[in-house]
Design a protein around this motif. Structure first.
Motif, mmCIF file in Angstrom:
data_model
loop_
_atom_site.group_PDB
_atom_site.id
_atom_site.type_symbol
_atom_site.label_atom_id
_atom_site.label_comp_id
_atom_site.label_asym_id
_atom_site.label_seq_id
_atom_site.Cartn_x
_atom_site.Cartn_y
_atom_site.Cartn_z
ATOM 1 N N ARG A 102 0.875 -1.175 0.000
ATOM 2 C CA ARG A 102 0.000 0.000 0.000
ATOM 3 C C ARG A 102 0.909 1.221 0.000
ATOM 4 O O ARG A 102 1.694 1.431 0.929
ATOM 5 C CB ARG A 102 -0.909 0.014 1.220
ATOM 6 C CG ARG A 102 -1.834 1.237 1.216
ATOM 7 C CD ARG A 102 -2.851 1.160 2.303
ATOM 8 N NE ARG A 102 -3.674 -0.017 2.021
ATOM 9 C CZ ARG A 102 -4.630 -0.449 2.818
ATOM 10 N NH1 ARG A 102 -4.887 0.168 3.937
ATOM 11 N NH2 ARG A 102 -5.324 -1.522 2.505
ATOM 12 N N ILE A 103 0.828 2.019 -1.035
ATOM 13 C CA ILE A 103 1.741 3.141 -1.218
ATOM 14 C C ILE A 103 1.621 4.159 -0.089
ATOM 15 O O ILE A 103 2.635 4.623 0.440
ATOM 16 C CB ILE A 103 1.505 3.807 -2.592
ATOM 17 C CG1 ILE A 103 1.853 2.811 -3.700
ATOM 18 C CG2 ILE A 103 2.308 5.094 -2.720
ATOM 19 C CD1 ILE A 103 1.461 3.262 -5.087
ATOM 20 N N ARG A 104 0.407 4.484 0.310
ATOM 21 C CA ARG A 104 0.198 5.528 1.321
ATOM 22 C C ARG A 104 0.852 5.208 2.655
ATOM 23 O O ARG A 104 1.475 6.065 3.280
ATOM 24 C CB ARG A 104 -1.304 5.765 1.527
ATOM 25 C CG ARG A 104 -1.639 6.803 2.595
ATOM 26 C CD ARG A 104 -3.141 7.039 2.718
ATOM 27 N NE ARG A 104 -3.896 5.836 2.980
ATOM 28 C CZ ARG A 104 -4.132 5.331 4.204
ATOM 29 N NH1 ARG A 104 -3.647 5.937 5.271
ATOM 30 N NH2 ARG A 104 -4.847 4.244 4.346
ATOM 31 N N THR A 105 0.733 3.945 3.127
ATOM 32 C CA THR A 105 1.201 3.595 4.470
ATOM 33 C C THR A 105 2.457 2.737 4.488
ATOM 34 O O THR A 105 3.080 2.573 5.536
ATOM 35 C CB THR A 105 0.108 2.822 5.227
ATOM 36 O OG1 THR A 105 -0.155 1.597 4.525
ATOM 37 C CG2 THR A 105 -1.153 3.646 5.356
ATOM 38 N N GLU A 107 2.290 -0.426 4.158
ATOM 39 C CA GLU A 107 1.876 -1.759 4.582
ATOM 40 C C GLU A 107 2.116 -2.745 3.457
ATOM 41 O O GLU A 107 2.025 -2.391 2.278
ATOM 42 C CB GLU A 107 0.390 -1.768 4.961
ATOM 43 C CG GLU A 107 0.067 -0.954 6.192
ATOM 44 C CD GLU A 107 -1.431 -0.798 6.378
ATOM 45 O OE1 GLU A 107 -1.923 -1.218 7.434
ATOM 46 O OE2 GLU A 107 -2.084 -0.257 5.464
ATOM 47 N N ALA A 112 -1.891 -4.901 3.472
ATOM 48 C CA ALA A 112 -2.092 -3.903 2.420
ATOM 49 C C ALA A 112 -3.408 -4.090 1.682
ATOM 50 O O ALA A 112 -3.850 -3.186 0.978
ATOM 51 C CB ALA A 112 -0.938 -3.946 1.414
#
Length: 113
Positions: A102-105, A107, A112
């Motif tokens: 997951r790019i934002r976090t 994860e 993710a």
């Protein structure tokens, strides 16, 4: 993790989406695609002229799930909801996913999804 890609008839998209949400799918990617299989396209008349439509409009649904059991549930849901019993109902492809981020976090893998 499994990636499920389903190619279905466009008019079945809303029914399939609703059925997938009911079984717990929280996200999916939808693309408008064109192709042909056994249908081999068809001919249509427009203003008196006949022309061939070689590639039939379809919709592709892509979903990634974390477990084999969930993949089976998704496959069966799509199969039952998208089926009309006529040629051109589509195909479902299943493949392994090695990793997800997951790019934002940041994860990864199951977290993710």
């Amino acid at each position: 993790m499994k990636k499920i890609e389903a190619i279905i008839k466009p008019f079945k998209l809303e029914d399939v989406k609703e059925a997938l949400v009911e079984v717990g799918i929280e996200g999916m990617t939808i693309s408008e695609v064109k192709g042909y299989g056994r249908q081999q396209g068809h001919s249509e008349l427009y203003r008196g002229a006949e022309y061939a439509i070689e590639f039939i409009p379809k919709v592709k649904i892509e979903i990634v799930v974390s477990t084999e059991e969930f993949a089976d549930l998704v496959i069966n849901t799509i199969k039952e909801t998208a089926m009309t019993g006529k040629i051109g109902d589509g195909k479902i492809f299943v493949s392994e996913i090695e990793s997800v981020v997951r790019i934002r976090t940041g994860e990864e893998d199951e977290e993710a999804l």
